[in-house]
Scaffold this motif. Structure first.
Motif, PDB file in Angstrom:
ATOM      1  N   ARG A 105       0.839  -1.208   0.000  1.00 21.29           N
ATOM      2  CA  ARG A 105       0.000   0.000   0.000  1.00 21.29           C
ATOM      3  C   ARG A 105       0.872   1.256   0.000  1.00 21.29           C
ATOM      4  N   ARG A 138      -6.111   2.197   1.297  1.00 18.36           N
ATOM      5  CA  ARG A 138      -5.901   1.596   2.616  1.00 18.36           C
ATOM      6  C   ARG A 138      -6.003   0.083   2.514  1.00 18.36           C
ATOM      7  N   ASP A 161      -8.059  -3.209   3.299  1.00 19.46           N
ATOM      8  CA  ASP A 161      -9.455  -3.566   3.499  1.00 19.46           C
ATOM      9  C   ASP A 161      -9.597  -4.195   4.881  1.00 19.46           C
ATOM     10  N   SER A 198     -10.582  -7.894   5.239  1.00 20.76           N
ATOM     11  CA  SER A 198      -9.600  -8.879   4.779  1.00 20.76           C
ATOM     12  C   SER A 198      -8.480  -9.114   5.784  1.00 20.76           C
ATOM     13  N   GLU A 244      -7.117  -1.791  -0.678  1.00 18.97           N
ATOM     14  CA  GLU A 244      -8.330  -1.185  -1.225  1.00 18.97           C
ATOM     15  C   GLU A 244      -7.979   0.177  -1.816  1.00 18.97           C
ATOM     16  N   GLY A 284     -10.209   2.245  -3.105  1.00 20.99           N
ATOM     17  CA  GLY A 284     -11.243   3.156  -2.645  1.00 20.99           C
ATOM     18  C   GLY A 284     -11.843   4.002  -3.743  1.00 20.99           C
TER      19      GLY A 284
END
Length: 79
Positions: free
Chosen positions: A9, A27, A29, A32, A43, A45
């Motif tokens: 990320r 970010r 998830d 998960s 994610e 987003g």
């Protein structure tokens, strides 16, 4: 596993920032990473349409550069 996903990320955030794109909701998830056997997902987003266009333009520039480099490298090789 979660630290690896956080690193991915962070790499993505830095790369996007390098081409002027900020995805404010980038970010991990939450669902998960929960539970006994987490399988983290990054994610991307939501973003505003202008940010989506900035991202698309950055990807097009990268694709054009990659195509140029492949063609340039292939031009010097013998058939």
């Amino acid at each position: 596993m979660i630290r690896d996903a956080e690193g991915a990320r962070d790499e993505l955030r830095a790369a996007l920032l390098g081409v002027g794109v900020v995805l404010p909701t980038l970010r991990l998830d939450a669902a998960s990473v929960a539970g006994e056997d987490p399988r983290p997902l990054v994610e991307l987003g939501r973003c505003a349409p202008d940010v989506a266009r900035q991202l698309a333009a950055a990807l097009r520039r990268c694709a054009m550069h990659s195509t140029y480099e492949r063609n340039r490298q292939g031009a010097g090789s013998a058939p």
